[in-house]
Design a protein around this motif. Structure first.
Motif, PDB file in Angstrom:
ATOM      1  N   THR A 102       9.403  -5.138   5.935  1.00  0.00           N
ATOM      2  CA  THR A 102       8.206  -5.638   5.501  1.00  0.00           C
ATOM      3  C   THR A 102       7.519  -6.687   5.911  1.00  0.00           C
ATOM      4  O   THR A 102       8.059  -7.731   6.110  1.00  0.00           O
ATOM      5  N   LEU A 145       0.877  -1.106  -0.014  1.00  0.00           N
ATOM      6  CA  LEU A 145       0.043   0.043  -0.011  1.00  0.00           C
ATOM      7  C   LEU A 145       0.941   1.281  -0.155  1.00  0.00           C
ATOM      8  O   LEU A 145       1.912   1.389   0.694  1.00  0.00           O
ATOM      9  N   GLY A 146       0.377   2.110  -1.069  1.00  0.00           N
ATOM     10  CA  GLY A 146       1.420   3.657  -1.005  1.00  0.00           C
ATOM     11  C   GLY A 146       1.902   3.639  -2.167  1.00  0.00           C
ATOM     12  O   GLY A 146       2.212   4.579  -2.792  1.00  0.00           O
ATOM     13  N   PRO A 174       1.120  -1.636   4.799  1.00  0.00           N
ATOM     14  CA  PRO A 174       1.965  -0.914   3.893  1.00  0.00           C
ATOM     15  C   PRO A 174       3.261  -1.562   3.242  1.00  0.00           C
ATOM     16  O   PRO A 174       3.529  -2.611   4.205  1.00  0.00           O
ATOM     17  N   ASP A 175       3.986  -1.186   2.654  1.00  0.00           N
ATOM     18  CA  ASP A 175       5.206  -1.658   2.193  1.00  0.00           C
ATOM     19  C   ASP A 175       6.565  -1.414   3.409  1.00  0.00           C
ATOM     20  O   ASP A 175       7.346  -2.248   3.432  1.00  0.00           O
ATOM     21  N   HIS A 176       6.548  -0.229   3.649  1.00  0.00           N
ATOM     22  CA  HIS A 176       7.614   0.181   4.470  1.00  0.00           C
ATOM     23  C   HIS A 176       7.154   0.623   6.137  1.00  0.00           C
ATOM     24  O   HIS A 176       6.244   1.612   5.960  1.00  0.00           O
ATOM     25  N   LEU A 177       7.693  -0.143   6.775  1.00  0.00           N
ATOM     26  CA  LEU A 177       7.119  -0.015   8.375  1.00  0.00           C
ATOM     27  C   LEU A 177       8.337   0.070   9.085  1.00  0.00           C
ATOM     28  O   LEU A 177       9.284  -0.292   8.988  1.00  0.00           O
ATOM     29  N   ARG A 189      10.017   4.127  -2.518  1.00  0.00           N
ATOM     30  CA  ARG A 189       9.505   3.791  -1.447  1.00  0.00           C
ATOM     31  C   ARG A 189       9.410   4.873  -0.318  1.00  0.00           C
ATOM     32  O   ARG A 189       9.244   4.455   0.788  1.00  0.00           O
ATOM     33  N   GLN A 208       0.909  -2.482  -7.495  1.00  0.00           N
ATOM     34  CA  GLN A 208       1.114  -2.915  -6.289  1.00  0.00           C
ATOM     35  C   GLN A 208       0.983  -4.471  -6.423  1.00  0.00           C
ATOM     36  O   GLN A 208       0.084  -4.961  -7.072  1.00  0.00           O
TER      37      GLN A 208
END
Length: 350
Positions: A287, A178-179, A207-210, A251, A185
């Protein structure tokens, strides 16, 4: 004894030219699904008069059909293109390059399509078609297939064919996404592949980046944990390869981290991991989804990436050693050839 095609070329010197031209027309229509004559002539740098004569011949042979919306390849035409693919690769000198890359990087198979995805949308579509054809050869009933995002895999999704005999197949995103642009995606691509094939799919809405805190929290959610469990059991993994800095910026990685991975020599990104020239992992993102350690338990890992600008990135990921199959284009393959030549004379990374 001289190869038959060489003798044939000496006797009928324009034979290969005509064959290449007609193959190019069929191949372009196959990749486009439906296309009008004017658009096709422009994409092939051919006059409409010449194209009309060729397409009339191909229709008479039962290889093309046309209606108000444009021209479409017939099933006989599709089969002919696929049968001609190996011969065309020989004519372009790609079969030998496939074998060399395969041996050098210890791969099971390498597939190279003509063109350069960096400059040719047609090459990107052809790369997608080759990726789809490769994936469908490996599919078995009850398979779980994990796929990443990106424009190349999006091109692949539209080229899959229905496979009603493959019962129980599931497509899943290899990671959250997401994003990013919705079309690219992993969730979107997994569902598109499933719909084309007639298979099932599971989605991962994270989300992709956490941050590490957010990652640990999400992994406590039963639904997320259950989907991730399915993803990590994937028998087939299909992933793209990106330039490290380009992907980090896409990202929205913070500038300090970008500077750090650049200073450490990051060249490539795949599955949220960043690789240097020697194929070593120098950084990973937090991720949710497939981990790089999971690749060793997958039966087939297929890397699909092209474009001359990605040559160094593809080489770095291949040196990591988890890919089984590479599907790429001529632009990237020629860069790999240059890298192999460079490393064979004494510059190969330790």
């Amino acid at each position: 004894m001289r190869p038959f095609i060489e003798l044939q070329q000496q006797l009928v010197p324009d034979l290969l030219y005509v064959m290449k031209k007609r193959y190019a027309i069929l191949n372009r229509i196959l990749s486009s699904d439906v296309v009008g004559r004017r658009a096709l002539a422009t994409s092939l740098s051919m006059t409409e008069r010449v194209l009309r004569a060729e397409t009339d011949f191909l229709k008479a042979q039962g290889l093309l059909e046309s209606n108000a919306s444009g021209m479409r390849i017939t099933e006989a035409g599709r089969q002919l293109v696929e049968a001609l693919d190996p011969m065309v690769k020989d004519l372009f000198g790609l079969s030998e390059l496939e074998s060399r890359i395969q041996a050098y990087y210890g791969l099971e198979q390498v597939i190279i399509v003509p063109g350069d995805s960096d400059t040719s949308p047609q090459a990107k579509r052809e790369l997608g078609r080759a990726g789809a054809h490769t994936l469908q050869r490996f599919l078995k009933p009850d398979d779980v297939v994990a796929v990443t995002g990106g424009s190349t895999l999006a091109a692949m999704a539209g080229q899959m064919s229905p496979a009603p005999q493959l019962r129980g197949v599931q497509f899943v995103p290899a990671r959250g996404g997401l994003g990013e642009s919705l079309d690219y995606q992993a969730n979107t691509i997994a569902s598109a592949l499933a719909k084309q094939v007639g298979a099932g799919y599971r989605l991962l809405h994270v989300p992709d980046h956490l941050s590490e805190e957010a990652y640990n929290s999400l992994m406590q959610e039963p639904n997320v944990r259950e989907v991730v469990g399915v993803i990590r059991r994937a028998r087939i993994v299909v992933h793209g390869i990106g330039d490290a800095i380009v992907m980090a910026r896409r990202r929205k990685v913070d500038q300090q981290t970008i500077d750090e991975i650049r200073s450490e020599g990051a060249l490539a990104e795949a599955l949220g991991y960043y690789f240097d020239r020697s194929g070593s992992v120098i950084h990973r993102m937090s991720t949710v989804g497939l981990r790089i350690d999971d690749l060793s338990s997958a039966d087939k890992v297929i890397a699909v990436a092209g474009g001359s600008s990605k040559g160094e990135a593809i080489a770095a990921v291949l040196l990591f050693g988890q890919a089984d199959v590479l599907v790429t284009d001529e632009g990237a393959a020629r860069e790999l050839e240059f890298i192999m030549n460079r490393e064979e004379i004494g510059e190969r990374p330790e």
